[in-house]
Design a protein around this motif. Structure first.
Motif, PDB file in Angstrom:
ATOM      1  N   ALA A  64      26.652 -63.376   4.551  1.00 34.66           N
ATOM      2  CA  ALA A  64      26.951 -63.888   3.204  1.00 34.66           C
ATOM      3  C   ALA A  64      26.917 -62.779   2.165  1.00 34.66           C
ATOM      4  N   SER A  65      27.356 -61.580   2.564  1.00 32.30           N
ATOM      5  CA  SER A  65      27.498 -60.468   1.621  1.00 32.30           C
ATOM      6  C   SER A  65      28.671 -59.636   2.127  1.00 32.30           C
ATOM      7  N   ALA A  66      28.852 -58.465   1.559  1.00 38.78           N
ATOM      8  CA  ALA A  66      29.980 -57.642   2.001  1.00 38.78           C
ATOM      9  C   ALA A  66      29.540 -56.474   2.872  1.00 38.78           C
ATOM     10  N   GLY A  67      28.296 -55.998   2.661  1.00 41.28           N
ATOM     11  CA  GLY A  67      27.839 -54.810   3.371  1.00 41.28           C
ATOM     12  C   GLY A  67      27.330 -55.163   4.766  1.00 41.28           C
ATOM     13  N   ILE A  68      27.810 -54.471   5.780  1.00 44.49           N
ATOM     14  CA  ILE A  68      27.319 -54.743   7.134  1.00 44.49           C
ATOM     15  C   ILE A  68      26.771 -53.466   7.765  1.00 44.49           C
ATOM     16  N   GLU A  69      26.455 -52.481   6.890  1.00 41.71           N
ATOM     17  CA  GLU A  69      25.995 -51.183   7.395  1.00 41.71           C
ATOM     18  C   GLU A  69      24.701 -51.288   8.181  1.00 41.71           C
ATOM     19  N   GLU A  70      23.855 -52.265   7.822  1.00 47.54           N
ATOM     20  CA  GLU A  70      22.537 -52.337   8.449  1.00 47.54           C
ATOM     21  C   GLU A  70      22.537 -53.179   9.717  1.00 47.54           C
ATOM     22  N   MET A  71      23.716 -53.631  10.146  1.00 48.01           N
ATOM     23  CA  MET A  71      23.749 -54.507  11.319  1.00 48.01           C
ATOM     24  C   MET A  71      23.879 -53.716  12.624  1.00 48.01           C
ATOM     25  N   PRO A  72      23.293 -54.260  13.725  1.00 45.14           N
ATOM     26  CA  PRO A  72      23.364 -53.584  15.032  1.00 45.14           C
ATOM     27  C   PRO A  72      24.747 -53.806  15.667  1.00 45.14           C
ATOM     28  N   LEU A  73      25.725 -53.050  15.181  1.00 44.40           N
ATOM     29  CA  LEU A  73      27.117 -53.329  15.528  1.00 44.40           C
ATOM     30  C   LEU A  73      27.394 -53.158  17.023  1.00 44.40           C
ATOM     31  N   GLN A  74      26.742 -52.171  17.637  1.00 44.82           N
ATOM     32  CA  GLN A  74      26.977 -51.924  19.061  1.00 44.82           C
ATOM     33  C   GLN A  74      26.579 -53.142  19.907  1.00 44.82           C
ATOM     34  N   ALA A  75      25.390 -53.669  19.651  1.00 44.68           N
ATOM     35  CA  ALA A  75      24.907 -54.836  20.405  1.00 44.68           C
ATOM     36  C   ALA A  75      25.812 -56.041  20.174  1.00 44.68           C
ATOM     37  N   ILE A  76      26.288 -56.183  18.937  1.00 43.27           N
ATOM     38  CA  ILE A  76      27.169 -57.311  18.603  1.00 43.27           C
ATOM     39  C   ILE A  76      28.497 -57.181  19.342  1.00 43.27           C
ATOM     40  N   ARG A  77      29.014 -55.954  19.385  1.00 48.28           N
ATOM     41  CA  ARG A  77      30.280 -55.696  20.070  1.00 48.28           C
ATOM     42  C   ARG A  77      30.139 -55.961  21.568  1.00 48.28           C
ATOM     43  N   ASP A  78      29.013 -55.513  22.139  1.00 44.25           N
ATOM     44  CA  ASP A  78      28.797 -55.720  23.583  1.00 44.25           C
ATOM     45  C   ASP A  78      28.826 -57.199  23.947  1.00 44.25           C
ATOM     46  N   ARG A  79      28.332 -58.022  23.060  1.00 48.60           N
ATOM     47  CA  ARG A  79      28.268 -59.464  23.328  1.00 48.60           C
ATOM     48  C   ARG A  79      29.529 -60.180  22.870  1.00 48.60           C
ATOM     49  N   ASP A  80      30.416 -59.443  22.177  1.00 49.60           N
ATOM     50  CA  ASP A  80      31.671 -60.023  21.679  1.00 49.60           C
ATOM     51  C   ASP A  80      31.422 -61.181  20.702  1.00 49.60           C
ATOM     52  N   ILE A  81      30.422 -60.986  19.850  1.00 53.71           N
ATOM     53  CA  ILE A  81      30.088 -62.011  18.846  1.00 53.71           C
ATOM     54  C   ILE A  81      31.031 -61.849  17.654  1.00 53.71           C
ATOM     55  N   LEU A  82      31.557 -62.985  17.193  1.00 47.16           N
ATOM     56  CA  LEU A  82      32.415 -62.977  16.001  1.00 47.16           C
ATOM     57  C   LEU A  82      31.567 -62.652  14.771  1.00 47.16           C
ATOM     58  N   VAL A  83      32.066 -61.738  13.938  1.00 53.58           N
ATOM     59  CA  VAL A  83      31.382 -61.458  12.671  1.00 53.58           C
ATOM     60  C   VAL A  83      32.369 -61.680  11.523  1.00 53.58           C
ATOM     61  N   THR A  84      31.955 -62.480  10.553  1.00 50.81           N
ATOM     62  CA  THR A  84      32.749 -62.629   9.327  1.00 50.81           C
ATOM     63  C   THR A  84      31.827 -62.319   8.146  1.00 50.81           C
ATOM     64  N   ASN A  85      32.411 -61.940   7.028  1.00 50.52           N
ATOM     65  CA  ASN A  85      31.563 -61.684   5.861  1.00 50.52           C
ATOM     66  C   ASN A  85      32.127 -62.371   4.628  1.00 50.52           C
ATOM     67  N   ALA A  86      31.521 -62.088   3.494  1.00 50.63           N
ATOM     68  CA  ALA A  86      31.895 -62.771   2.251  1.00 50.63           C
ATOM     69  C   ALA A  86      32.750 -61.854   1.376  1.00 50.63           C
TER      70      ALA A  86
END
Lengths: 314, 314
Positions: free
Chosen positions: A68-90
């Motif tokens: 619910a914001s625009a910045g995703i710098e602090e997210m564990p992007l590698q782990a999210i990508r490995d699991r193929d989780i959808l990410v959307t932002n605001a």
């Protein structure tokens, strides 16, 4: 479906969501650490700074993260990508408050409201302040996405000339001319205002160098509402002290909160605000509009809004 | 032809005029009392506050007075009318600086720049200030001439709703709705900002009464960049102290300069600026554009710009 919020929207918004999606199970927690049903979450709604790689592994059913914001710098992007989780932002909900804030800085600059405020405090009537106008001036905007474009649209309404800087140099509406990020010198040379709305990416960190400030007009004002790491604080301070530019309006910093006794706080040619340009009462309602749209897509199919390309990070 | 200025434009503008009109005799004086060739003047260019009935009688050849400002309240209109002297003014050149200044006040209000400035002075990082937006708010503008219309145009760019108030209730571009001056209650009722750009005329003196402030939202901000006598200072002060409205931004006053120790100076809900909204470096160049156009008409014929109807006073 288990939908877990790691922040608490106002009660009327909670009730509204439950009413609109009666078959789904919503759990609203004050913060992630209190989220008892976290491990069952299929959908996670978060401000984005509370997720770790470990959490991603634990949440085995997680299919979608709505930030619910625009910045995703602090997210564990590698782990999210490995699991193929959808990410959307605001993305996009910031453009109105941030563009208004920027125009506020610009009008404060030409109309000298800070000096007028000081005169008022000493009960001094002084009509001799040489006020200027935005009309006829030029703004160079680093970043031509939703926020940069909204700033340019308002600047055009004020009869300003608008220059944009983006990666490819592609034309974007509301900009009179566009330069690529490699032509930064040329982009800033004629500008009265240089505004950055750039996110923090490997390409934007320390993008703005001494040579760029040297290329700017001595009368120019630099406005940063993007990310503090666009320019080294030492480079910026030198540019100001060497009078390469006239003023810096800074809402973002390398370290936030800006530390006590930092030279920026009291510098007469630097205005400091506490990373507040996107703050607005409309924030959560607008983020929830995007969430609702995407939740409808998640349930019934359709085109998601604001899907993040996790490999690129934006 | 003898053209007498009772102020001195910058030298480049003087030279430019002489070059463009080589057959005319220009005399530029610092003030009227120093104007040795005043009595020979056929054309007088003035800021408008230095003329008396006696001066008009003395200047027997005077055919045209160009007032390089918008206000003509201080001019001896009866004597001018008796002699059938043409009067033109610089109406319209104020619209850009005054509209920008008004939007500056409005952005200062929603973005709380004065409070942010105070926080900065005490090196306080506080992200909790509840900032608002102009988008979605409503502005009621008293006076739908060039200045009011320019404010409305910019307000529309900020996605605001615009209400106008004028004598006849006639529709004016950039306004969503128009009320007559007799429907002031209805005009101000829903507004978040009430802006007056009205001149001082018998009809506008004390036009704004206690009942109108009572009709306004408690959260509304009142902005006066027109004339101070639109509202009695006591009525305004009561409205503020009774919290009928949230804030007043005042650039004009019944007595100017605003006297020392006047309660407006230090009132936390009143912002005072020194009748400065129309000040801009572009002022004299723009006034001279109008003068040049009219001088061309005076010599060769054509339609004068900004002719004042001396019987009406505007």
């Amino acid at each position: 479906m288990n939908i877990v919020f790691t922040f608490r929207p106002p009660r009327d918004i909670q009730a509204d969501l439950q009413k609109k999606f009666p078959n789904e199970t919503f759990s609203f927690y004050k913060q992630l650490d209190e989220a008892q049903s976290l491990l069952e979450a299929e959908i996670l709604v978060t401000f984005g700074s509370d997720l770790t790689e470990e959490r991603i592994h634990e949440c085995e059913s997680l299919k979608w993260i709505m930030v619910a914001s625009a910045g995703i710098e602090e997210m564990p992007l590698q782990a999210i990508r490995d699991r193929d989780i959808l990410v959307t932002n605001a993305r996009g909900i910031h453009k109105i408050p941030m563009a208004e804030f920027t125009l506020g800085f610009m009008l404060n600059h030409v109309k000298r409201f800070a000096e007028l405020h000081t005169l008022e405090q000493s009960e001094t009537w002084n009509k001799e302040l040489p006020l200027q106008e935005l009309a006829g001036k030029e703004v160079a905007i680093l970043g031509t996405g939703a926020i940069g474009q909204e700033i340019a649209r308002l600047a055009k309404a004020f009869q300003m000339a608008t220059t944009g800087v983006n990666k490819s140099g592609r034309h974007v509406e509301e900009f009179d001319q566009i330069f690529t990020i490699h032509e930064l010198d040329s982009a800033v040379r004629g500008a009265d205002f240089i505004v950055s709305v750039l996110p923090s990416t490997p390409e934007t960190i320390n993008l703005l160098q001494q040579e760029h400030f040297e290329a700017m007009k001595n009368t120019a004002a630099f406005i940063n509402i993007g990310r503090g790491d666009l320019v080294s604080e030492l480079v910026l301070l030198s540019a100001i002290n060497d009078e390469e530019i006239a003023h810096a309006y800074l809402d973002v910093f390398t370290v936030e909160p800006l530390p006590e006794a930092h030279p920026f706080w009291r510098h007469p040619a630097i205005t400091v605000t506490p990373h507040i340009s996107s703050v607005t009462k409309q924030y959560v309602p607008r983020a929830m509009e995007i969430f609702e749209h995407n939740l409808r897509c998640f349930i019934d199919g359709g085109d998601y809004a604001n899907v993040i390309d996790v490999t690129k990070g934006y």
